[in-house]
Write a protein that holds these residues in place. Sequence first.
Motif, PDB file in Angstrom:
ATOM      1  N   ARG A   1      15.809   5.561   4.634  1.00  0.00           N
ATOM      2  CA  ARG A   1      16.548   5.079   3.470  1.00  0.00           C
ATOM      3  C   ARG A   1      16.373   3.574   3.298  1.00  0.00           C
ATOM      4  N   ILE A   2      16.352   2.849   4.401  1.00  0.00           N
ATOM      5  CA  ILE A   2      16.153   1.399   4.317  1.00  0.00           C
ATOM      6  C   ILE A   2      14.807   1.081   3.671  1.00  0.00           C
ATOM      7  N   ILE A   3      13.756   1.764   4.145  1.00  0.00           N
ATOM      8  CA  ILE A   3      12.410   1.533   3.614  1.00  0.00           C
ATOM      9  C   ILE A   3      12.348   1.860   2.126  1.00  0.00           C
ATOM     10  N   THR A   4      13.018   2.938   1.730  1.00  0.00           N
ATOM     11  CA  THR A   4      12.975   3.373   0.335  1.00  0.00           C
ATOM     12  C   THR A   4      13.829   2.499  -0.566  1.00  0.00           C
ATOM     13  N   PHE A   5      15.006   2.102  -0.069  1.00  0.00           N
ATOM     14  CA  PHE A   5      15.973   1.408  -0.905  1.00  0.00           C
ATOM     15  C   PHE A   5      15.506  -0.002  -1.293  1.00  0.00           C
ATOM     16  N   PHE A   6      15.009  -0.772  -0.327  1.00  0.00           N
ATOM     17  CA  PHE A   6      14.584  -2.145  -0.610  1.00  0.00           C
ATOM     18  C   PHE A   6      13.159  -2.107  -1.175  1.00  0.00           C
ATOM     19  N   GLU A   7      13.065  -2.320  -2.471  1.00  0.00           N
ATOM     20  CA  GLU A   7      11.823  -2.067  -3.187  1.00  0.00           C
ATOM     21  C   GLU A   7      10.726  -3.075  -2.871  1.00  0.00           C
ATOM     22  N   ASN A   8      11.090  -4.270  -2.422  1.00  0.00           N
ATOM     23  CA  ASN A   8      10.091  -5.312  -2.152  1.00  0.00           C
ATOM     24  C   ASN A   8      10.082  -5.741  -0.685  1.00  0.00           C
ATOM     25  N   LEU A   9      10.532  -4.860   0.182  1.00  0.00           N
ATOM     26  CA  LEU A   9      10.654  -5.194   1.601  1.00  0.00           C
ATOM     27  C   LEU A   9       9.279  -5.318   2.249  1.00  0.00           C
ATOM     28  N   LYS A  10       9.021  -6.485   2.841  1.00  0.00           N
ATOM     29  CA  LYS A  10       7.754  -6.738   3.523  1.00  0.00           C
ATOM     30  C   LYS A  10       7.913  -6.859   5.044  1.00  0.00           C
ATOM     31  N   HIS A  11       9.089  -7.315   5.479  1.00  0.00           N
ATOM     32  CA  HIS A  11       9.338  -7.482   6.909  1.00  0.00           C
ATOM     33  C   HIS A  11      10.627  -6.746   7.270  1.00  0.00           C
ATOM     34  N   LEU A  12      10.549  -5.841   8.239  1.00  0.00           N
ATOM     35  CA  LEU A  12      11.735  -5.120   8.726  1.00  0.00           C
ATOM     36  C   LEU A  12      11.811  -5.275  10.232  1.00  0.00           C
ATOM     37  N   ASN A  13      12.960  -5.776  10.696  1.00  0.00           N
ATOM     38  CA  ASN A  13      13.153  -6.046  12.112  1.00  0.00           C
ATOM     39  C   ASN A  13      14.490  -5.436  12.530  1.00  0.00           C
ATOM     40  N   ILE A  14      14.445  -4.348  13.303  1.00  0.00           N
ATOM     41  CA  ILE A  14      15.658  -3.688  13.794  1.00  0.00           C
ATOM     42  C   ILE A  14      15.702  -3.873  15.301  1.00  0.00           C
ATOM     43  N   LYS A  15      16.746  -4.570  15.774  1.00  0.00           N
ATOM     44  CA  LYS A  15      16.813  -4.942  17.183  1.00  0.00           C
ATOM     45  C   LYS A  15      18.097  -4.458  17.830  1.00  0.00           C
TER      46      LYS A  15
END
Length: 576
Positions: free
Chosen positions: A158-172
């Motif tokens: 859902r995170i990947i789909t929801f943010f339409e212009n997401l280039k960097h994702l960091n889950i720690k």
Amino acid sequence: MNQSDIHLLDLPDELLLAILKKLSNIDVLYSLLDVDNNRLDIIAQDKIFTNTINLTSIDEVILNRFCKYILSRIHHNIQYLILESSLINRVFHARTYPKLTHLKLIQFDQDIVLQFFNDKSSIGQTIKQQITDLTLIYNDTNDIIPILKDYTINVYARIITFFENLKHLNIKGSSITAYPGVLLYDLPSTIFASSILTKLCINVATFNDCLYLLDGRLNQLNSFTVRVYDVDAPSLIVHNKNNLLKLKYFSLTCHSHIYTYDNRIIPLLHRMLNLEQLVLCLTVRNRNGLIDGTHLQNEILIYMPFLKIFTFDIRTWNIINGSLPTLSNDDIQQTFSNIRYRQIGCTVRYFSTNSVLCHIFTLPFTFDYLQCLTNHFPNVSFNHVLYLSICDISPFEHEFFIRLSHAVPLLKHLTVTNSTAQKCKSQEQNNNQSYSIIEFKHLNFLSVMNADISYTEQFLLDTRTSLPCLTELRINYEYLKTVTHDFTKDATRLNCTLYMIVWLPCVICFVITLFTPVPFVTALYGAYLSYYQYIACLLSLFACVLGSFEIRQVMRNTPLVRPAIQPTAQRLQQQT
């Protein structure tokens, strides 16, 4: 002009700005904005102080003023917001942030996704197209282990789909705790797919999920940091084996033991022909030969002609057989003579149990997690290590812990595994010697569950060790009772303060007998679980607070009845 007449406002703007840069931008904004001075007001609103706003670890008075007044004054400059998830409503209802592209949420959990990362949320509608860089610090404390496949769909995808212009994702998460890993098995390739994501940091359930993420669904990925919980999980499908030509940075961490290193990890690394930076943190078991500089050169580095930085912390733990030569530290060090990336540290430890542990690592040591440190660790500083496990079959003497406290100055989490008693204990009793007090200034977690009773004394006696920040202790209850003289010994009180949690293998039955003195329960406790302590631990992780005087009094004054186990035939004979 007299020197005593010079005031802060007499300084030119350039010098005033240089001075204020030395302060926290939160302090500058809180102190100078709206103080009835137009010049200070303009300086405080400079982009240097307003581009990045970190609202974590500030008191409520400052936070309240930011949400009510300051954010509305600087909202047009803010590009990066750092805040705890509980503040989302307050911060985003204060004002819109037209230039906001970077967002970091502390104490993130799945409820945040369900509440805000959807089109029905006004906040979600505001940020879904703006955010290009998202960092989530995980803190899902739900004791119920989620179904990973559902969690992957409902949270990560859902995170990947929801943010339409997401280039960097960091889950720690932290290095010692694990948040639910991505599980992609038997899910369509459209799940967790993006044509614009270039940088990803995430934990996955198995090595197969790492391969799924590299199967082409993230076709612009050039930086991939992954922690794998299980490398050895079998694969039921043939994964994409195309070369990963766009990947420039790859970091692989696995804290579990790996038995399929040569068959799984090495083939993946061979696909990264254009890699420029590589990070490996692994513990490999029972392979044919130790991992040394020769192996790294022949099996990894020759396949990466553009590699500029190689950082690693690799342990090989092998069973000794006749085909393996006995090697020294110098022998291992010599194998790195042709590797020029960084300075190398190494140790080789042979055990009487017919096993050998070879540890190689780059210096300076930059990892925050370190496993399997033995008595033979080198004289280097582990200044970044927060989480440490030590193990050996030779005793850890007092001098070892002196070295350790200096080598790992920021240590917060320590696990000790050693069944061999300290020699210094008997020497101290015989020679009436005293030892210098060791201080672990930041240690808040200690486990000596798998260690001899002498290590309980080593850490709990304030004549040996000072643990001013300790809050959680995992320990054998019988050892604790002995060392504290049935919870009465003054020398242990400083290291057994209130809020210390002690994991007790038998405490579940002990507590039951306190409140329910049923003969059957007492007999069950004394005749069975007192001999099979860890069954109770597996059934229920139970905690007891030892700091309060009242609880110590109850435990001292409550007799423990432990009938001896008798053979079944004898019991039947007595009954007849």
